[in-house]
Design an enzyme around this catalytic site. Structure first.
Site, PDB file in Angstrom:
ATOM      1  N   LYS A 124      -4.990   7.144 -10.555  1.00  5.78           N
ATOM      2  CA  LYS A 124      -4.232   7.967  -9.609  1.00  5.78           C
ATOM      3  C   LYS A 124      -3.845   9.300 -10.248  1.00  5.78           C
ATOM      4  CE  LYS A 124      -2.626   3.824  -7.279  1.00  5.78           C
ATOM      5  NZ  LYS A 124      -1.596   2.760  -7.226  1.00  5.78           N
ATOM      6  N   ASP A 170       3.994   5.690  -0.534  1.00  2.18           N
ATOM      7  CA  ASP A 170       3.162   4.483  -0.547  1.00  2.18           C
ATOM      8  C   ASP A 170       3.571   3.505   0.552  1.00  2.18           C
ATOM      9  OD1 ASP A 170       1.006   3.076  -1.586  1.00  2.18           O
ATOM     10  OD2 ASP A 170       2.225   1.942  -3.005  1.00  2.18           O
ATOM     11  N   GLN A 222       4.381   1.254  -9.320  1.00  4.25           N
ATOM     12  CA  GLN A 222       3.191   0.424  -9.436  1.00  4.25           C
ATOM     13  C   GLN A 222       3.588  -1.047  -9.430  1.00  4.25           C
ATOM     14  OE1 GLN A 222      -0.102   1.491  -9.521  1.00  4.25           O
ATOM     15  NE2 GLN A 222      -0.547  -0.688  -9.325  1.00  4.25           N
TER      16      GLN A 222
END
Length: 280
Positions: free
Chosen positions: A55, A122, A99
């Protein structure tokens, strides 16, 4: 594989999405704004570290600033939330990505909820989920949004179609079910306790596999001409679908790798640019 089967090329979709971002990023730079994504990694899980690196590299190639925050395995929930809150109030940070999975002793849901909705690129907060269910989220969960982006890119009709989603996670199975429903598809959401799962899948015009088990969906589960989207990624670059068996029956199918994955990353970058533009 029949001649009519379309391989839904996620790399192609992602490339076009990222190309479309370049002009927007340049316009922001002209105003002195550099889109910025902050990624938090807790512990030393090698797969998570790889995802974070991918990413970060994708950000760099587009001119998006990437901040990588690495916290030790023993980090507490309260310490993680404190780091997130620092990013919430930092005006130079436009998106926050935690994450996952995080170490087991951390309350992952509490950490997700600490992310400000305007930086939840996200789509992991319950508020973001609710907005997505109602059809007006700025940042729907990235993998579900990627699945819809692939369907739209290839002009696959959704209205009136029967979609079977295998998986009910709060950042994949549930939100993609809501997004398809909002597009006038009829939805059956299945999971590990669904009775006669194979029979359910055989009724589907569109199959979304998000169960986290390699080659779980078998070829004889697929109705002739169905569209298959494999959102799984297992060790050895294997999806949740038995690709070779399913592609013989599908009218269109995503490969693994080079299917949903690259579009998920492109969606995250798009959401970060979207968030930056709101402050421009």
């Amino acid at each position: 594989m029949t001649a009519e089967t379309v391989i839904l090329d996620g790399n192609r979709v992602a490339t076009d999405m990222k190309e479309a971002l370049k002009g927007r990023i340049n316009q922001l730079a002209g105003k002195g704004i550099i889109p910025c994504l902050a990624t938090i990694l807790v512990g030393g899980d090698p797969s998570s570290a790889t995802y974070v690196r991918m990413k970060g590299n994708a950000c760099k190639r587009l001119g998006i600033k990437s901040i990588r925050i690495e916290l030790p395995e023993h980090t507490s929930t309260s310490d993680l939330i404190a780091e997130i809150q620092k990013l919430n109030v930092d005006p130079s940070v436009h998106g926050i990505l935690l994450q996952h999975p995080v170490p087991h002793h951390i309350d992952e849901r509490a950490a997700f909820e600490a992310i400000g909705i305007e930086k939840d690129v996200d789509g992991v907060t319950t508020l973001g989920f609710a907005q997505n269910a109602f059809g007006f989220a700025d940042f729907p969960s990235c993998t579900p949004a990627a699945i819809l982006a692939i369907l739209d890119y290839y002009h696959i009709a959704l209205e009136g179609k029967h979609a079977v989603v295998i998986g009910r996670s709060p950042i994949l199975g549930k939100p993609v079910s809501m997004m398809l429903l909002n597009r006038n598809a009829t939805i059956t959401t299945c999971h590990s306790k669904t009775a006669n799962l194979e029979e359910m899948v055989r009724l589907a015009d569109i199959v979304v596999a998000a169960v986290g088990k390699p080659k779980f969906v078998q070829g004889d589960w697929i109705k002739q001409g169905a569209v298959v989207l494999d959102a799984g990624y297992n060790e050895g670059n294997i999806g949740d679908v038995d690709y070779e068996a399913c592609k013989d029956r599908a009218s269109a199918i995503t490969p693994v790798p080079a299917g949903v994955g690259p579009v998920t990353i492109a969606t995250l970058l798009k959401h970060t640019v979207d968030a930056a533009e709101k402050l421009a």
